[in-house]
Design an enzyme around this catalytic site. Sequence first.
Site, PDB file in Angstrom:
ATOM      1  N   ASP A  94       0.803  -1.217   0.000  1.00 56.25           N
ATOM      2  CA  ASP A  94       0.000   0.000   0.000  1.00 56.25           C
ATOM      3  C   ASP A  94       0.841   1.275   0.000  1.00 56.25           C
ATOM      4  O   ASP A  94       0.293   2.374   0.210  1.00 56.25           O
ATOM      5  CB  ASP A  94      -0.956  -0.005   1.191  1.00 56.25           C
ATOM      6  CG  ASP A  94      -2.136  -0.939   0.968  1.00 56.25           C
ATOM      7  OD1 ASP A  94      -2.586  -1.040  -0.187  1.00 56.25           O
ATOM      8  OD2 ASP A  94      -2.613  -1.555   1.939  1.00 56.25           O
ATOM      9  N   ASP A 151      -7.049  -4.775  -3.622  1.00 64.03           N
ATOM     10  CA  ASP A 151      -6.669  -3.382  -3.375  1.00 64.03           C
ATOM     11  C   ASP A 151      -5.451  -2.964  -4.194  1.00 64.03           C
ATOM     12  O   ASP A 151      -5.293  -1.789  -4.552  1.00 64.03           O
ATOM     13  CB  ASP A 151      -6.348  -3.158  -1.899  1.00 64.03           C
ATOM     14  CG  ASP A 151      -7.358  -3.766  -0.937  1.00 64.03           C
ATOM     15  OD1 ASP A 151      -7.828  -4.897  -1.199  1.00 64.03           O
ATOM     16  OD2 ASP A 151      -7.646  -3.148   0.095  1.00 64.03           O
TER      17      ASP A 151
END
Length: 375
Positions: A94, A151
Amino acid sequence: MEKWVDEAFARACEKFARGAKLAAQQGIIPYKSEGGRYVASPFDGNSWWTGGFWPGIMWQLYKATGNEAYKDEALRTEKMLVDELMTFDLLNHDVGFMYLLSTGAHERITGDKRALSNTLHAATLLAGRFNPAGFIRAWPGEERTGYAIIDCMMNLSLLYWASEKTHDPRFAAIAKIHADTTMREFLREDGSSCHIVIFDPNTGKALDRPGGQGYAPGSSWSRGQAWALYGFTLSGINSGEQRYIDAARRCAKYFIANIREDGLTDCDFRQPKDEERIDNIAGACAACGLLELANVVGGEEGETYRAAAMRLLRALNDLCADWSEEAPGILQKCTASYHDDGAGRHVNILYGDYFFVEALCKLRGTDARLWMARA
């Protein structure tokens, strides 16, 4: 332009001008708001994956208004995120979310050379998570060497950006390999997506697909659908590959078919009907993806996507936006995970606000285009 869009944008500017002062007084990177104050990340300190969204809001508003207060607040929190690059231990895939919207936005909008270097550092860390068996590993930990999650389709924008900046094709090549694996192993025939796929880290064979942040294995976590919709759209734009746009169209059709009658989004599109779980982050993110996809495909199909985006955004504004001075955040009824994991359920979570602000900026023509490889 519908009148409410300009009104909502003006209210957002006022709210986050106050919020910039409050966050600086608190000395934190806001994750959510409650009780008239901001709350920091629930886990991992400033390495928590959502840290880039707050400076992302600030950069979007600075780009749109030129108000130096937003820039100053973005730079305050950027320093905290750059410090995390040095400690490294808790960072994961991320870094795309964290740094493309902070240091990357700083470089894009001002041309700052140190911000460029820091963003390339983050891109190198993301590329370093690539497993040659065909996927980008999500998280650290010996027990999760084969984990990848939907994601990451959003994080790929950092790699496309890095190839554009360095003229080195390796970053984009990694992004496309992961996107191709995601199309094959995450997307279902109906355009829905699972959240997690566990791969054999040696062979790349898919071993399991647990429910993750959704209701159950085989269900349809709505924010995962939004990551897929927007992420494949961005991969199509940033790579020029039509297959990713086609995947995004499948995801869009599925998402649109599952929007609630009131225009909001359930936390999981296959959750039990007798218990309310709403996640407005999913609706705000999907609206951004639909607006971009509409621009790509054009014509009647594009108008369908734009109309769906407007339906989502109007519902968020009319039903779930708190514009009072007492509330530091905007969107209510944001939910981090179907099975409450401590990160928030039916509360204001600020990355929902980021996507809402980004969508308003798109509609007004001021979007800073922070996910794009080229300005």
